[in-house]
Design an enzyme around this catalytic site. Structure first.
Site, PDB file in Angstrom:
ATOM      1  N   CYS A 122       0.819  -1.222   0.000  1.00 50.45           N
ATOM      2  CA  CYS A 122       0.000   0.000   0.000  1.00 50.45           C
ATOM      3  C   CYS A 122       0.848   1.266   0.000  1.00 50.45           C
ATOM      4  CB  CYS A 122      -0.931   0.012   1.208  1.00 50.45           C
ATOM      5  SG  CYS A 122      -1.956  -1.449   1.291  1.00 50.45           S
ATOM      6  N   HIS A 258      -3.341   7.093   2.466  1.00 47.64           N
ATOM      7  CA  HIS A 258      -3.761   5.807   1.900  1.00 47.64           C
ATOM      8  C   HIS A 258      -5.161   5.492   2.418  1.00 47.64           C
ATOM      9  CE1 HIS A 258      -4.186   1.690   0.986  1.00 47.64           C
ATOM     10  NE2 HIS A 258      -3.889   1.246   2.189  1.00 47.64           N
ATOM     11  N   ASN A 289     -10.390  -0.325  -0.280  1.00 49.28           N
ATOM     12  CA  ASN A 289      -8.939  -0.144  -0.137  1.00 49.28           C
ATOM     13  C   ASN A 289      -8.250  -0.795  -1.339  1.00 49.28           C
ATOM     14  OD1 ASN A 289      -6.216  -0.649   0.468  1.00 49.28           O
ATOM     15  ND2 ASN A 289      -6.579  -0.998   2.643  1.00 49.28           N
TER      16      ASN A 289
HETATM   17  N1  COA Z   1     -18.206  -8.150  10.740  1.00 47.11           N
HETATM   18  C1  COA Z   1     -18.718  -8.103  11.968  1.00 47.11           C
HETATM   19  N2  COA Z   1     -17.957  -8.228  13.072  1.00 47.11           N
HETATM   20  C2  COA Z   1     -16.637  -8.395  12.902  1.00 47.11           C
HETATM   21  C3  COA Z   1     -16.053  -8.455  11.628  1.00 47.11           C
HETATM   22  C4  COA Z   1     -16.888  -8.329  10.522  1.00 47.11           C
HETATM   23  N3  COA Z   1     -16.428  -8.353   9.243  1.00 47.11           N
HETATM   24  N4  COA Z   1     -14.715  -8.605  11.774  1.00 47.11           N
HETATM   25  C5  COA Z   1     -14.479  -8.644  13.086  1.00 47.11           C
HETATM   26  N5  COA Z   1     -15.641  -8.531  13.759  1.00 47.11           N
HETATM   27  C6  COA Z   1     -15.843  -8.506  15.204  1.00 47.11           C
HETATM   28  C7  COA Z   1     -14.771  -9.274  15.961  1.00 47.11           C
HETATM   29  O1  COA Z   1     -15.116 -10.630  16.057  1.00 47.11           O
HETATM   30  C8  COA Z   1     -14.763  -8.587  17.300  1.00 47.11           C
HETATM   31  O2  COA Z   1     -15.855  -9.052  18.042  1.00 47.11           O
HETATM   32  P1  COA Z   1     -15.759  -9.186  19.651  1.00 47.11           P
HETATM   33  O3  COA Z   1     -15.542  -7.774  20.174  1.00 47.11           O
HETATM   34  O4  COA Z   1     -17.088  -9.759  20.031  1.00 47.11           O
HETATM   35  O5  COA Z   1     -14.581 -10.079  19.923  1.00 47.11           O
HETATM   36  C9  COA Z   1     -15.074  -7.131  16.944  1.00 47.11           C
HETATM   37  O6  COA Z   1     -15.709  -7.165  15.666  1.00 47.11           O
HETATM   38  C10 COA Z   1     -13.855  -6.263  16.900  1.00 47.11           C
HETATM   39  O7  COA Z   1     -12.850  -6.890  16.106  1.00 47.11           O
HETATM   40  P2  COA Z   1     -11.541  -6.156  15.679  1.00 47.11           P
HETATM   41  O8  COA Z   1     -10.730  -7.035  14.817  1.00 47.11           O
HETATM   42  O9  COA Z   1     -10.907  -5.571  16.898  1.00 47.11           O
HETATM   43  O10 COA Z   1     -12.179  -4.961  14.778  1.00 47.11           O
HETATM   44  P3  COA Z   1     -11.599  -3.571  14.428  1.00 47.11           P
HETATM   45  O11 COA Z   1     -12.335  -2.494  15.096  1.00 47.11           O
HETATM   46  O12 COA Z   1     -10.089  -3.560  14.549  1.00 47.11           O
HETATM   47  O13 COA Z   1     -11.960  -3.458  12.892  1.00 47.11           O
HETATM   48  C11 COA Z   1     -10.825  -3.692  10.801  1.00 47.11           C
HETATM   49  C12 COA Z   1     -11.453  -4.430  11.984  1.00 47.11           C
HETATM   50  C13 COA Z   1     -10.255  -4.747   9.871  1.00 47.11           C
HETATM   51  C14 COA Z   1     -11.892  -2.868  10.129  1.00 47.11           C
HETATM   52  C15 COA Z   1      -9.719  -2.767  11.335  1.00 47.11           C
HETATM   53  O14 COA Z   1      -8.866  -3.446  12.201  1.00 47.11           O
HETATM   54  C16 COA Z   1      -8.872  -2.171  10.244  1.00 47.11           C
HETATM   55  O15 COA Z   1      -9.351  -1.508   9.348  1.00 47.11           O
HETATM   56  N6  COA Z   1      -7.563  -2.396  10.321  1.00 47.11           N
HETATM   57  C17 COA Z   1      -6.633  -1.842   9.385  1.00 47.11           C
HETATM   58  C18 COA Z   1      -6.817  -2.524   8.105  1.00 47.11           C
HETATM   59  C19 COA Z   1      -5.977  -1.958   7.079  1.00 47.11           C
HETATM   60  O16 COA Z   1      -5.867  -0.779   6.984  1.00 47.11           O
HETATM   61  N7  COA Z   1      -5.372  -2.822   6.314  1.00 47.11           N
HETATM   62  C20 COA Z   1      -4.621  -2.478   5.235  1.00 47.11           C
HETATM   63  C21 COA Z   1      -3.491  -1.650   5.607  1.00 47.11           C
HETATM   64  S1  COA Z   1      -2.861  -1.150   4.184  1.00 47.11           S
END
Ligand code: COA
Length: 333
Positions: A122, A258, A289
Site C-alpha cells: 500500500c 492511503h 482499499n
Molecule cells: N463483521 C462483523 N464483526 C466483525 C467483523 C466483521 N467483518 N470482523 C471482526 N468482527 C468482530 C470481531 O469478532 C470482534 O468481536 P468481539 O468484540 O465480540 O470479539 C469485533 O468485531 C472487533 O474486532 P476487531 O478485529 O478488533 O475490529 P476492528 O475495530 O479492529 O476493525 C478492521 C477491523 C479490519 C476494520 C480494522 O482493524 C482495520 O481496518 N484495520 C486496518 C486494516 C488496514 O488498513 N489494512 C490495510 C493496511 S494497508
C-alpha cells in the site's frame, strides 16, 4: 582513473498529470456479507466502506494501468515517447517475472523506456513518486510515469470476515517531469520488518504447490494491530514530511492518506491537528482499499469533485504491508 561525466537532471520535479481507472463492477456491502458473518452497518461503522469496485476478467492489471496512464499523459501534455522510465507499484501482477511495467511501457508506445515493478504494497505509490522525482532531478529520466495498480479481489478470501470487505481493485497514474519550482517535497519513508507478519500472503508459493489441494495464497491480516500502528505512527510521519518540505500545517490545502480505513484517516487528521479547512480524501467509502492505487484514485476524485485544484499543496501518506511507509508533500497538478 578516467573522469566520468556526471548525470545532470532538472533542478526541480513535479507531478504534471494524473489519471485513474475505476473498474466497472460496483460491489455493495450487501453482496460481501453474503459470504461472511457481518452486516452493512458494521462495515460502514468500522471502516467507512459503503461499496467497492472489483475488476471484471477483462479489467486486468495491464489494462487498468494503461487506461490510467493514458489519461495522465494526456493531462500532462506529454507524449508516451517522451517517457524514459515506467515504475509500476503493485502486488497483484501474477507473474514473478517479467515485470508488468515492460508490457505497459510497450502498449503505451514509449520508446523502449526503462520499466520495472516495485513491491511496497500500500506504500508503493509514494515510493514510486519519490523514485521518479529523484530520477528526473538526477538526470536518469526526462519524464517518468508512476502507476499504482491492484486487483486485490484476486488475492482476497471472500470468506474471511477480517479482510473480505476491505480490499478492492483499480489503478492510478502520474507523469513526473521537470518543473520551474519544486512540486514534490522530500520523501519521509521507512519500514518496520519486525511487523512483517501483520499483513502478508498466507503462504509461500512453494508451500502452495506442495499442498494436496493448492489454492490461491490469500492475504491475511491482523487488522487491529495494523490499525493501531497506522493511527498513531503515520501522523508523525506526515508531520515529518511537512517539516522536510518546509510547509506548515496552515499552508496545507489537501490531505490524501492511503485509503485503508476511514477511522484511520480520522485518527491521523486528529493527531496532526489538521485545520477544518484542509480537505480530506474519503474515496474509501465508494472504492474500498485499493492498496498502491488508493492515493492517486482518491486525489483524482477530489479534483473531479472540486475538493482539490491545480496548485494546491497536498500531503500524501502511504502505509501498509511490510510494514512499509512513505510520505511527501506535492503540488496538485
Ligand atoms: N463483521 C462483523 N464483526 C466483525 C467483523 C466483521 N467483518 N470482523 C471482526 N468482527 C468482530 C470481531 O469478532 C470482534 O468481536 P468481539 O468484540 O465480540 O470479539 C469485533 O468485531 C472487533 O474486532 P476487531 O478485529 O478488533 O475490529 P476492528 O475495530 O479492529 O476493525 C478492521 C477491523 C479490519 C476494520 C480494522 O482493524 C482495520 O481496518 N484495520 C486496518 C486494516 C488496514 O488498513 N489494512 C490495510 C493496511 S494497508
Amino acid at each position: 582513473m578516467a573522469a566520468l561525466t556526471p548525470a545532470t537532471g532538472a533542478q526541480h520535479a513535479a507531478i504534471l498529470g494524473l489519471g485513474s481507472y475505476r473498474p466497472s463492477r460496483v460491489i455493495p456491502n450487501a453482496e460481501v456479507v453474503e459470504a461472511i458473518d457481518s452486516s452493512d452497518e458494521w462495515i460502514q461503522q468500522r471502516s467507512g466502506i459503503k461499496q467497492r469496485r472489483w475488476a471484471t476478467p477483462e479489467e486486468t492489471v495491464q489494462m487498468m494501468s494503461v487506461a490510467a496512464a493514458r489519461t495522465a499523459l494526456e493531462r500532462a501534455g506529454v507524449d508516451a515517447r517522451q517517457i524514459d522510465c515506467v515504475i509500476v507499484a503493485t502486488v497483484t501482477h501474477m507473474f514473478q517475472t517479467p515485470a508488468v511495467a515492460t508490457a505497459i511501457a510497450h502498449e503505451l508506445g514509449t520508446d523502449q523506456a526503462a520499466a520495472f515493478d516495485i513491491s511496497a504494497a500500500c506504500a508503493g505509490f509514494c515510493h514510486g513518486v519519490a523514485l521518479a522525482s529523484d530520477l528526473v532531478r538526477g538526470g536518469s529520466a526526462g519524464y517518468a510515469l508512476v502507476i499504482g495498480v491492484e486487483r486485490l479481489s484476486d488475492i482476497t478470501d471472500i470468506g474471511d470476515r477480517g479482510t473480505a470487505f476491505i480490499f478492492a481493485d483499480g489503478a492510478g497514474a502520474v507523469v513526473v517531469g521537470p518543473s520551474e519550482t519544486p512540486g514534490i517535497g522530500p520523501v519521509v519513508w521507512g519500514s518496520d520488518g519486525e511487523q512483517f507478519d501483520l499483513i502478508r500472503q498466507r503462504e509461500d508459493w512453494r508451500d502452495v504447490v506442495a499442498s494436496e489441494r493448492p489454492e490461491m495464497p490469500h492475504l491475511v491480516m491482523q487488522g487491529n494491530a495494523v490499525f493501531r500502528w497506522a493511527s498513531y505512527q503515520m501522523a508523525k510521519t506526515g508531520q515529518q514530511a511537512l517539516d522536510r518540505a518546509g510547509v506548515s500545517i496552515d499552508d496545507l490545502d489537501v490531505f490524501v492518506p492511503h485509503q485503508a480505513n476511514m477511522r484511520i484517516t480520522d485518527a491521523m487528521a486528529r493527531a496532526m491537528k489538521l485545520p477544518e479547512r484542509v480537505k480530506i480524501a474519503r474515496d474509501i467509502a465508494e472504492q474500498g482499499n485499493t492498496s498502491a492505487a488508493s492515493i492517486p484514485l482518491a486525489l483524482d476524485r477530489m479534483i473531479e469533485e472540486g475538493d482539490a485544484k491545480s496548485g494546491d499543496t497536498a500531503l500524501l501518506i502511504a502505509f501498509g504491508a511490510g510494514l512499509a511507509y512513505a510520505a511527501q508533500v506535492v503540488t496538485v497538478p
